[in-house]
Design a protein around this motif. Sequence first.
Motif, PDB file in Angstrom:
ATOM      1  N   GLU A   1       0.834  -1.187   0.000  1.00 52.99           N
ATOM      2  CA  GLU A   1       0.000   0.000   0.000  1.00 52.99           C
ATOM      3  C   GLU A   1       0.878   1.250   0.000  1.00 52.99           C
ATOM      4  OE1 GLU A   1      -2.713  -0.091   3.219  1.00 52.99           O
ATOM      5  OE2 GLU A   1      -3.699  -1.958   2.596  1.00 52.99           O
ATOM      6  N   ARG A   2       0.283   2.334  -0.482  1.00 59.28           N
ATOM      7  CA  ARG A   2       0.958   3.634  -0.468  1.00 59.28           C
ATOM      8  C   ARG A   2       2.287   3.607  -1.235  1.00 59.28           C
ATOM      9  NH1 ARG A   2      -0.662   2.878   4.944  1.00 59.28           N
ATOM     10  NH2 ARG A   2      -2.484   4.129   5.539  1.00 59.28           N
ATOM     11  N   VAL A   3       2.236   3.086  -2.459  1.00 57.16           N
ATOM     12  CA  VAL A   3       3.434   3.099  -3.296  1.00 57.16           C
ATOM     13  C   VAL A   3       3.976   4.511  -3.502  1.00 57.16           C
ATOM     14  CG1 VAL A   3       4.276   2.656  -5.650  1.00 57.16           C
ATOM     15  CG2 VAL A   3       2.992   0.894  -4.424  1.00 57.16           C
ATOM     16  N   PRO A   4       3.116   5.541  -3.720  1.00 61.73           N
ATOM     17  CA  PRO A   4       3.686   6.887  -3.853  1.00 61.73           C
ATOM     18  C   PRO A   4       4.549   7.295  -2.655  1.00 61.73           C
ATOM     19  CG  PRO A   4       1.423   6.889  -4.614  1.00 61.73           C
ATOM     20  CD  PRO A   4       1.662   5.546  -3.991  1.00 61.73           C
ATOM     21  N   GLU A   5       4.151   6.898  -1.455  1.00 55.63           N
ATOM     22  CA  GLU A   5       4.975   7.209  -0.288  1.00 55.63           C
ATOM     23  C   GLU A   5       6.296   6.449  -0.328  1.00 55.63           C
ATOM     24  OE1 GLU A   5       2.865   6.583   3.320  1.00 55.63           O
ATOM     25  OE2 GLU A   5       1.198   7.921   2.786  1.00 55.63           O
ATOM     26  N   LEU A   6       6.248   5.185  -0.756  1.00 55.40           N
ATOM     27  CA  LEU A   6       7.474   4.403  -0.909  1.00 55.40           C
ATOM     28  C   LEU A   6       8.422   5.075  -1.892  1.00 55.40           C
ATOM     29  CD1 LEU A   6       9.088   1.640  -0.633  1.00 55.40           C
ATOM     30  CD2 LEU A   6       7.815   0.918  -2.660  1.00 55.40           C
ATOM     31  N   LEU A   7       7.885   5.538  -3.016  1.00 52.45           N
ATOM     32  CA  LEU A   7       8.730   6.176  -4.026  1.00 52.45           C
ATOM     33  C   LEU A   7       9.327   7.476  -3.496  1.00 52.45           C
ATOM     34  CD1 LEU A   7       6.649   5.601  -7.298  1.00 52.45           C
ATOM     35  CD2 LEU A   7       8.408   4.146  -6.269  1.00 52.45           C
ATOM     36  N   ARG A   8       8.513   8.256  -2.802  1.00 51.90           N
ATOM     37  CA  ARG A   8       9.049   9.519  -2.248  1.00 51.90           C
ATOM     38  C   ARG A   8      10.165   9.265  -1.247  1.00 51.90           C
ATOM     39  NH1 ARG A   8       3.549  11.183  -2.477  1.00 51.90           N
ATOM     40  NH2 ARG A   8       3.223  10.523  -0.311  1.00 51.90           N
ATOM     41  N   ALA A   9      10.052   8.178  -0.479  1.00 49.68           N
ATOM     42  CA  ALA A   9      11.042   7.908   0.560  1.00 49.68           C
ATOM     43  C   ALA A   9      12.308   7.255   0.019  1.00 49.68           C
ATOM     44  CB  ALA A   9      10.419   7.016   1.646  1.00 49.68           C
ATOM     45  N   TYR A  10      12.162   6.363  -0.967  1.00 49.08           N
ATOM     46  CA  TYR A  10      13.304   5.549  -1.379  1.00 49.08           C
ATOM     47  C   TYR A  10      13.586   5.587  -2.883  1.00 49.08           C
ATOM     48  CZ  TYR A  10      12.485   3.538   3.262  1.00 49.08           C
ATOM     49  OH  TYR A  10      12.302   3.365   4.614  1.00 49.08           O
ATOM     50  N   GLY A  11      12.741   6.222  -3.668  1.00 46.13           N
ATOM     51  CA  GLY A  11      12.897   6.177  -5.110  1.00 46.13           C
ATOM     52  C   GLY A  11      13.819   7.250  -5.653  1.00 46.13           C
ATOM     53  N   ARG A  12      14.160   7.087  -6.891  1.00 44.30           N
ATOM     54  CA  ARG A  12      14.954   8.066  -7.632  1.00 44.30           C
ATOM     55  C   ARG A  12      14.486   8.012  -9.084  1.00 44.30           C
ATOM     56  NH1 ARG A  12      17.729   3.539  -6.586  1.00 44.30           N
ATOM     57  NH2 ARG A  12      18.740   2.420  -8.319  1.00 44.30           N
ATOM     58  N   PRO A  13      14.794   9.017  -9.886  1.00 44.42           N
ATOM     59  CA  PRO A  13      14.353   8.981 -11.285  1.00 44.42           C
ATOM     60  C   PRO A  13      14.987   7.827 -12.050  1.00 44.42           C
ATOM     61  CG  PRO A  13      15.034  11.195 -10.646  1.00 44.42           C
ATOM     62  CD  PRO A  13      15.467  10.279  -9.547  1.00 44.42           C
ATOM     63  N   ILE A  14      14.231   7.263 -12.982  1.00 47.63           N
ATOM     64  CA  ILE A  14      14.780   6.242 -13.871  1.00 47.63           C
ATOM     65  C   ILE A  14      15.857   6.876 -14.741  1.00 47.63           C
ATOM     66  CG2 ILE A  14      14.241   4.810 -15.873  1.00 47.63           C
ATOM     67  CD1 ILE A  14      11.546   4.217 -14.572  1.00 47.63           C
ATOM     68  N   ARG A  15      16.973   6.203 -14.821  1.00 53.39           N
ATOM     69  CA  ARG A  15      18.115   6.738 -15.564  1.00 53.39           C
ATOM     70  C   ARG A  15      18.635   5.676 -16.519  1.00 53.39           C
ATOM     71  NH1 ARG A  15      24.098   7.099 -13.029  1.00 53.39           N
ATOM     72  NH2 ARG A  15      25.201   7.439 -14.994  1.00 53.39           N
ATOM     73  N   TYR A  16      19.048   6.124 -17.708  1.00 52.68           N
ATOM     74  CA  TYR A  16      19.607   5.206 -18.698  1.00 52.68           C
ATOM     75  C   TYR A  16      21.100   5.462 -18.892  1.00 52.68           C
ATOM     76  CZ  TYR A  16      14.876   3.702 -19.560  1.00 52.68           C
ATOM     77  OH  TYR A  16      13.618   3.172 -19.403  1.00 52.68           O
ATOM     78  N   GLY A  17      21.758   4.496 -19.511  1.00 50.96           N
ATOM     79  CA  GLY A  17      23.205   4.465 -19.525  1.00 50.96           C
ATOM     80  C   GLY A  17      23.873   5.574 -20.304  1.00 50.96           C
ATOM     81  N   TYR A  18      23.151   6.275 -21.164  1.00 52.88           N
ATOM     82  CA  TYR A  18      23.799   7.344 -21.932  1.00 52.88           C
ATOM     83  C   TYR A  18      24.000   8.605 -21.103  1.00 52.88           C
ATOM     84  CZ  TYR A  18      18.792   8.218 -22.607  1.00 52.88           C
ATOM     85  OH  TYR A  18      17.445   8.398 -22.409  1.00 52.88           O
ATOM     86  N   THR A  19      23.426   8.684 -19.899  1.00 51.01           N
ATOM     87  CA  THR A  19      23.645   9.848 -19.042  1.00 51.01           C
ATOM     88  C   THR A  19      24.867   9.627 -18.162  1.00 51.01           C
ATOM     89  OG1 THR A  19      22.131   8.973 -17.376  1.00 51.01           O
ATOM     90  CG2 THR A  19      21.218  10.466 -19.029  1.00 51.01           C
ATOM     91  N   ASP A  20      25.480  10.732 -17.712  1.00 48.00           N
ATOM     92  CA  ASP A  20      26.736  10.647 -16.969  1.00 48.00           C
ATOM     93  C   ASP A  20      26.546  10.267 -15.512  1.00 48.00           C
ATOM     94  OD1 ASP A  20      28.444  11.135 -19.027  1.00 48.00           O
ATOM     95  OD2 ASP A  20      28.786  13.252 -18.558  1.00 48.00           O
ATOM     96  N   ARG A  21      25.458  10.732 -14.895  1.00 50.16           N
ATOM     97  CA  ARG A  21      25.303  10.541 -13.455  1.00 50.16           C
ATOM     98  C   ARG A  21      23.855  10.742 -13.063  1.00 50.16           C
ATOM     99  NH1 ARG A  21      28.151  15.155 -14.601  1.00 50.16           N
ATOM    100  NH2 ARG A  21      27.153  17.157 -14.107  1.00 50.16           N
ATOM    101  N   ASP A  22      23.556  10.353 -11.829  1.00 48.82           N
ATOM    102  CA  ASP A  22      22.223  10.588 -11.305  1.00 48.82           C
ATOM    103  C   ASP A  22      21.951  12.085 -11.223  1.00 48.82           C
ATOM    104  OD1 ASP A  22      21.730   7.912 -11.023  1.00 48.82           O
ATOM    105  OD2 ASP A  22      22.228   7.826  -8.892  1.00 48.82           O
ATOM    106  N   GLN A  23      20.683  12.444 -11.430  1.00 46.95           N
ATOM    107  CA  GLN A  23      20.254  13.829 -11.348  1.00 46.95           C
ATOM    108  C   GLN A  23      19.120  13.927 -10.333  1.00 46.95           C
ATOM    109  OE1 GLN A  23      21.647  16.378 -12.841  1.00 46.95           O
ATOM    110  NE2 GLN A  23      23.013  15.252 -14.229  1.00 46.95           N
TER     111      GLN A  23
END
Length: 403
Positions: A186-208
């Motif tokens: 339950e409350r997946v949006p809360e899980l994402l806010r607490a532990y998630g990060r944007p999806i990133r693909y390999g052509y980018t240099d680093r997390d944003q």
Amino acid sequence: MTARERCEGGDVALAAPDPGGTQEAAPDSPALDARPGRAGEATALEALRVPEELSARVPAEQRGAGRDDVRLLVSRGRAVAHHAFRELPEQLRAGDVLVVNTSMTLPAAVNGRVGGEWVVVHFSTRGADGRWAVELRAPRGAGVTGPRPGGPAGAVVRLPGGRALVLEEPLGPAAGARLWWARAPERVPELLRAYGRPIRYGYTDRDQPLSAYRTVFAVDSPDGSGSAEMPSAARPFTVPLVAELVRRGVLFAPLSLHTGVASAEAHEPPYPERFAVPAATAWLVNSVRAAGSGRVVAVGTTAVRALESAVGADGVVRPAEGWTDLVVTPRRGVRVVDGLLTGLHEPQASHLLMLEAVAGREALRRGYEAALQERYLWHEFGDVHLILPDEERNTPDCYSNEW
């Protein structure tokens, strides 16, 4: 009246719908397993190759002076011109309507573990029954991931905070084992806010930071819904640029389409996605088209998909919400969109079928060849492409699909 309408002899001449898709799924559709295929259609650009060095590896504001410090490729019919994105107001005119996606990008990537195996869970789409379509990815170091088979059914994915999700079944027979329906906490949006990060693909240099993946048009949904991946065509817009467009008489029409997880490797067509076209947007688009006072320009392929899912066989846009599995192809055509502002897509990407439906095959080919020659930057942090109709073409070729 457009060139297509003059050829087909009606005020609103419509292309036949793609038999693989539907205009609109029921608002309470519980599943996403009726996936349309590409219907044997290849993109106009599959023979082109984009060098790796043309991938935009960091956001524009880290390369230059701001979000709007990107280039703007303008295609008017087969003519190509080069501009700065800040010159967008000069390419539009009073009465034009920009249709924008207000979906908020979610921090949809969360670390997890299946037994002793570390995985990255990409939360794609929430179904009406409370389950989530998820993709399990393999960590590859430096914050990037690679493909990994989904499943098996019954597998438990341990998540941070003592939560877990249970994989239940693949998302449709055509999807293979990449995306799975999972019974989520339950409350997946809360899980994402607490532990998630944007999806990133390999052509980018680093997390944003998440802010780098949110557009100026994004608004929170009451239920916490949003997009797994950024509706990136709108990323270069800034508040001052929007104000300048409004000052010049350009109109804005909001809608929402919550994007799911794309396939970075297989370039599959999009899965069914949740969308909503408000009554005010339907009224504005219909009024502008009826009066002939401006062009309807979608900001992003997501805006095209949502708006074209709400237009009927009579060419009238109606308020609509629910699920859409519409795939816009040259054969299906577009019914209400006159132009498109979008990023630059890989030559194998299924999105290019939509661009070809708007621009025509030859115009799209010329635009992308010019982008390669001038070394435009690709992907969500890259440059953008404005496709407009060639309004000086007074004698259309009624035997060509190149509008």
